[in-house]
Design an enzyme around this catalytic site. Structure first.
Site, mmCIF file in Angstrom:
data_model
loop_
_atom_site.group_PDB
_atom_site.id
_atom_site.type_symbol
_atom_site.label_atom_id
_atom_site.label_comp_id
_atom_site.label_asym_id
_atom_site.label_seq_id
_atom_site.Cartn_x
_atom_site.Cartn_y
_atom_site.Cartn_z
ATOM 1 C CG ASN A 61 25.283 45.903 37.228
ATOM 2 O OD1 ASN A 61 24.306 45.224 37.544
ATOM 3 N ND2 ASN A 61 26.488 45.699 37.725
ATOM 4 C CB CYS A 105 23.898 48.083 42.524
ATOM 5 S SG CYS A 105 24.742 47.911 40.987
ATOM 6 C CE LYS A 132 25.068 41.926 32.629
ATOM 7 N NZ LYS A 132 26.516 41.967 32.458
ATOM 8 C CB ILE A 188 20.688 36.542 33.032
ATOM 9 C CG1 ILE A 188 21.571 35.305 32.880
ATOM 10 C CG2 ILE A 188 19.293 36.272 32.525
ATOM 11 C CD1 ILE A 188 21.094 34.081 33.671
ATOM 12 C CB THR A 203 26.351 36.621 38.230
ATOM 13 O OG1 THR A 203 26.274 37.774 39.061
ATOM 14 C CG2 THR A 203 27.515 36.760 37.267
ATOM 15 N N GLY A 233 25.120 34.352 29.311
ATOM 16 C CA GLY A 233 25.005 33.438 30.448
ATOM 17 C C GLY A 233 25.464 32.058 30.021
ATOM 18 N N GLY A 239 31.228 36.044 28.485
ATOM 19 C CA GLY A 239 31.988 36.532 29.627
ATOM 20 C C GLY A 239 32.970 35.487 30.117
ATOM 21 C CB THR A 240 32.489 32.711 32.550
ATOM 22 O OG1 THR A 240 31.805 33.576 33.471
ATOM 23 C CG2 THR A 240 33.317 31.723 33.336
HETATM 24 C C1 LIG Z 1 34.585 38.356 36.934
HETATM 25 C C2 LIG Z 1 33.271 38.928 36.480
HETATM 26 C C3 LIG Z 1 33.029 40.298 36.605
HETATM 27 C C4 LIG Z 1 31.796 40.834 36.200
HETATM 28 N N1 LIG Z 1 31.587 42.180 36.308
HETATM 29 C C5 LIG Z 1 30.408 42.714 35.880
HETATM 30 C C6 LIG Z 1 30.190 44.127 35.953
HETATM 31 O O1 LIG Z 1 31.060 44.899 36.346
HETATM 32 N N2 LIG Z 1 28.978 44.611 35.553
HETATM 33 C C7 LIG Z 1 27.978 43.764 35.060
HETATM 34 O O2 LIG Z 1 26.898 44.243 34.710
HETATM 35 N N3 LIG Z 1 28.180 42.442 34.949
HETATM 36 C C8 LIG Z 1 29.368 41.895 35.354
HETATM 37 N N4 LIG Z 1 29.578 40.544 35.246
HETATM 38 C C9 LIG Z 1 28.511 39.677 34.664
HETATM 39 C C10 LIG Z 1 28.801 39.337 33.195
HETATM 40 O O3 LIG Z 1 28.864 40.492 32.385
HETATM 41 C C11 LIG Z 1 27.707 38.389 32.628
HETATM 42 O O4 LIG Z 1 26.447 39.008 32.694
HETATM 43 C C12 LIG Z 1 27.636 37.071 33.383
HETATM 44 O O5 LIG Z 1 28.913 36.635 33.811
HETATM 45 C C13 LIG Z 1 26.985 35.947 32.564
HETATM 46 O O6 LIG Z 1 27.720 35.666 31.389
HETATM 47 P P1 LIG Z 1 28.853 34.502 31.312
HETATM 48 O O7 LIG Z 1 28.251 33.256 31.886
HETATM 49 O O8 LIG Z 1 29.194 34.397 29.856
HETATM 50 O O9 LIG Z 1 30.006 34.987 32.122
HETATM 51 C C14 LIG Z 1 30.790 39.975 35.646
HETATM 52 C C15 LIG Z 1 31.057 38.600 35.525
HETATM 53 C C16 LIG Z 1 32.266 38.066 35.927
HETATM 54 C C17 LIG Z 1 32.511 36.591 35.758
#
Ligand SMILES: Cc1cc2nc3c(=O)[nH]c(=O)nc-3n(C[C@H](O)[C@H](O)[C@H](O)COP(=O)(O)O)c2cc1C
Length: 313
Positions: A128, A131, A166, A192, A194, A244, A266-267
């Protein structure tokens, strides 16, 4: 569930289906294994790990948006050593490849975490890069090709495991970042992460998230993710884990056609814990109906030479 048509080799990791649980949305799998077998998933990416334990950001740290959500969890996690001691035994016994998602405050920290994961049973490392680099005034690693290259190099040097970088969408030229990762030996790309956003409470007249900004995820970001995957697919040779806003089989198929070799959700899991079954069945049905021999034939199938060069209306 074992269907050879759905099997995918992603960056040297064998996936029984092209569906991956996205980092930060599936814990370390334990919570969701209570909903039933994890057969429809090809792999799980654990929540983000840092070298030392982290409490994350203060609450409120999530809020819903019209087509998704904002989160500012801030990488709450037990730290890599406690993870290996307390979480890894269960995580590794879920019956599918499990990947670690790692974050550092410095280039050296990324390398150190990667080294600690060696030999742990982790199938691969997702890096990731969204950061801030504390040694460079807080500039986010993933927005600067040189910093991203340095992180990839540091991880690559310390591990023989597949390294998947990522990418952050909060950049102007995502292709330059993808090429920087590929140039330093990344085995794959995840994209991607967020999109940076915010929300304001009109009654308190203050930002809703205690951290002011948060990461936007869910259906709202799907077109951005697809566009970036499309661009990167044309520019690199390493495979892409696309994510995404995926909430159904048709979404997942779009990502594959744009150039993703596998997809992460994810979401969408928060709304529907049974989402993997629905998507797996939908992809399977699509392959049969359209006469494809396997899911790998869908990857990048929407591309024709010369496409995607113009500027949008
Ligand atoms: C609550 C939450 C926590 C997340 N924590 C991380 C994380 O710890 N490391 C990371 O690389 N991405 C993290 N993400 C990003 C997701 O892995 C993903 O890349 C992003 O949400 C897009 O996919 P989605 O629209 O299906 O959620 C997080 C997303 C959400 C919603």
């Amino acid at each position: 569930m074992n269907n050879p048509k759905l099997q995918v080799d992603f960056a040297g990791i064998s996936l029984r289906t092209p569906l991956v649980a996205a980092s930060g949305t599936f814990g370390f799998g334990r919570e969701y294994s209570r909903f039933g077998p994890l057969d429809d998933w090809g792999a799980i990416v654990g929540k983000g790990l840092t070298l030392r334990p982290s409490q994350g950001n203060p609450p409120p740290r999530v809020t819903e948006t019209p087509a998704g959500m904002l989160n500012s969890i801030g990488l709450q996690n037990p730290g890599v050593e406690a993870f290996l001691r307390d979480e890894m035994p269960d995580f590794a016994s879920l019956g599918l490849p499990v990947l670690a998602n790692i974050s550092g405050h410095t280039v050296e920290e990324y390398g150190e975490i990667a080294a600690k994961l060696e030999g742990s049973g982790i199938a691969g490392i997702e890096v990731n890069v969204s950061c801030p680099n504390v040694k460079a005034g807080g500039i986010v690693f993933g927005t600067d090709p040189k910093a991203l290259a340095a992180v990839t190099r540091a991880v690559r040097r310390r591990t023989g495991l597949p390294v998947i970088v990522k990418l952050s969408p909060n950049v102007t030229d995502v292709v330059a970042l993808a090429q920087a990762a590929e140039g330093e030996g990344a085995d794959g790309l995840s994209m991607i992460n967020t999109l940076l956003g915010m929300a304001i409470d009109i009654h308190t007249r203050r930002p809703i998230l205690a951290n002011t900004f948060g990461g936007l995820s869910g259906p709202a970001i799907k077109p951005v993710a697809l566009r970036m995957i499309w661009q990167v697919y044309r520019a690199v040779k390493i495979p892409i884990l696309g994510m995404g806003g995926i909430t159904c089989a048709a979404d997942a198929i779009e990502f594959l056609l744009a150039g993703a070799s596998a997809v992460a959700v994810g979401t969408g899991i928060f709304h529907n814990p049974g989402i993997a079954k629905e998507i797996r069945e939908g992809i399977q049905q699509y392959i049969v109906e359209k006469g494809f021999a396997s899911v790998t034939q869908l990857v990048g199938a929407a591309h024709q030479d010369g496409e995607g060069k113009g500027c949008g209306g």
